[in-house]
Design an enzyme around this catalytic site. Sequence first.
Site, PDB file in Angstrom:
ATOM      1  N   HIS A  38      -7.637  -5.696  13.468  1.00 19.79           N
ATOM      2  CA  HIS A  38      -8.161  -6.256  12.359  1.00 19.79           C
ATOM      3  C   HIS A  38      -6.762  -7.376  12.359  1.00 19.79           C
ATOM      4  O   HIS A  38      -5.789  -7.242  11.713  1.00 19.79           O
ATOM      5  CB  HIS A  38      -8.008  -5.321  11.217  1.00 19.79           C
ATOM      6  CG  HIS A  38      -8.347  -6.019   9.717  1.00 19.79           C
ATOM      7  ND1 HIS A  38      -9.117  -5.050   8.966  1.00 19.79           N
ATOM      8  CD2 HIS A  38      -8.094  -7.107   9.381  1.00 19.79           C
ATOM      9  CE1 HIS A  38      -9.134  -5.831   7.837  1.00 19.79           C
ATOM     10  NE2 HIS A  38      -8.818  -6.925   8.013  1.00 19.79           N
ATOM     11  N   ALA A  75      -8.501  -2.158  -1.398  1.00 15.63           N
ATOM     12  CA  ALA A  75      -9.720  -2.601  -1.667  1.00 15.63           C
ATOM     13  C   ALA A  75     -10.880  -1.573  -1.717  1.00 15.63           C
ATOM     14  O   ALA A  75     -11.900  -1.639  -0.980  1.00 15.63           O
ATOM     15  CB  ALA A  75     -10.464  -4.061  -0.540  1.00 15.63           C
ATOM     16  N   ASP A  87       3.062  -2.094   6.181  1.00 14.78           N
ATOM     17  CA  ASP A  87       4.095  -3.250   5.943  1.00 14.78           C
ATOM     18  C   ASP A  87       4.877  -2.782   4.874  1.00 14.78           C
ATOM     19  O   ASP A  87       5.978  -3.464   4.584  1.00 14.78           O
ATOM     20  CB  ASP A  87       3.632  -4.588   5.689  1.00 14.78           C
ATOM     21  CG  ASP A  87       2.720  -4.665   4.504  1.00 14.78           C
ATOM     22  OD1 ASP A  87       2.334  -3.383   3.928  1.00 14.78           O
ATOM     23  OD2 ASP A  87       1.989  -5.700   4.086  1.00 14.78           O
ATOM     24  N   ASP A 101      -3.869  -6.912   9.602  1.00 16.05           N
ATOM     25  CA  ASP A 101      -4.452  -7.661   8.746  1.00 16.05           C
ATOM     26  C   ASP A 101      -3.757  -8.953   8.537  1.00 16.05           C
ATOM     27  O   ASP A 101      -3.902  -9.816   7.601  1.00 16.05           O
ATOM     28  CB  ASP A 101      -4.695  -6.998   7.084  1.00 16.05           C
ATOM     29  CG  ASP A 101      -5.856  -7.588   6.515  1.00 16.05           C
ATOM     30  OD1 ASP A 101      -6.458  -8.599   7.104  1.00 16.05           O
ATOM     31  OD2 ASP A 101      -6.010  -7.201   5.400  1.00 16.05           O
ATOM     32  N   GLY A 134      -4.106 -10.332   2.748  1.00 21.81           N
ATOM     33  CA  GLY A 134      -3.800 -10.187   4.391  1.00 21.81           C
ATOM     34  C   GLY A 134      -2.021  -9.938   4.136  1.00 21.81           C
ATOM     35  O   GLY A 134      -1.635  -9.694   3.188  1.00 21.81           O
TER      36      GLY A 134
END
Length: 389
Positions: A62, A230, A258, A284, A318
């Site tokens: 991703h 999400a 992260d 991402d 992202g």
Amino acid sequence: MRTAFTARRLFTPTKEIDRPLLIVEDGRIAELSAISDKSAPVNATLVDFGDTTLAPGFFDIHMHGGAGLDLMRATPSELPRLGKFLATHGVTGYFATTVAAPMDATCTALGRLADAIEAGASSNNGDAVQARPLGIHLEGPFLSHKRRGVHPPENLVTPTVEIFDRLWQAARGQVKMLTIAPEIPGAMEVIAEAAKRKVCVSIGHSDAEMPIAKDAVKAGARHATHTFNAMRPLDHREPGIIGEVLSDDQLTADVIVDGIHVAPEVVKLFLRAKGHERAVRITDAISATGMPDGRYQLGPIEVDVKDGKCTSGGSLAGSVLTMDRAVRNVTQFSDWTLRDAVQAATLNPARAVGFSDHHGILAPGADANFTVLSPTGEVLKTIIRGRGF
Ligand SMILES: [Zn+2]
């Protein structure tokens, strides 16, 4: 040409081999053993990486871009710049990931990405050490309006097999992963059709309650996209999609480690729930990765990057995470060893998308794609198809 590589240890990644002897021929792994079992063959060059760890190259399923390049726009001639950047972070393969954009723009992007994937598969990249796009991940357009994140609402589409097929044809069958919200009318048919075409169907960007998520698994869904982000939030009496993702062993699932998208303690819970075999790490990452703070494009979306945080209109858009950083974060956020953390960035994603014959693993027959890690997990070098030492 045969090359024999050795180091202090090697992660296959399910096993650790002390003083390994990894023999590479024509870009593939010919043999793998411990050096004590066998001395280096006389017809091979020996490369000794000393006090380091050899691990399979990271596989990011991703990823939207990096080094200033956005994969919705990048031309095939620009991709080597991204590939070289990713290799410096230990990545050897990735899925070029789309965002919801107008249909024509999406189809044009899919054609370009298919060109790059096919070109990479048929050439040996010359001497350049660069990560290769191995497939396309369609993140959208079949996403929930309620959980769309930054995907523009005007570009979201009600799923039909016809539209899926149009995207599939534009990508000449290179779609290997599809993120879809299972609760939208028409989604179950698309899930079943995509699964039939051997696409890894991943539930995400979804407001589904648990029974719908379970139906998606029955229809062929096998994975979940950036778990927690999400998604309808977890409630202990109404577990929703997250309850299904965390409790069903038929599903693998990925997470963005992260420290911004998901709190470290929740990452730890996620790792315990999915375990060493089913937890997958993604970045991402967007075009801003490896670049200074500023304004960047993510497909049709403008993203502001400040202090490593990517936002658009107040929502996370992202990341600028790299896979090597994500590996180190896992060892810091949990009690997972470096080997466990490497597995979730290599073999687990490769298995989730059905690529583990050649990718994410160091074993005879697999591509000789590996990274050389310091004892603390810093990438010192990345070897692609036996080149780059
Ligand atoms: Zn994404």
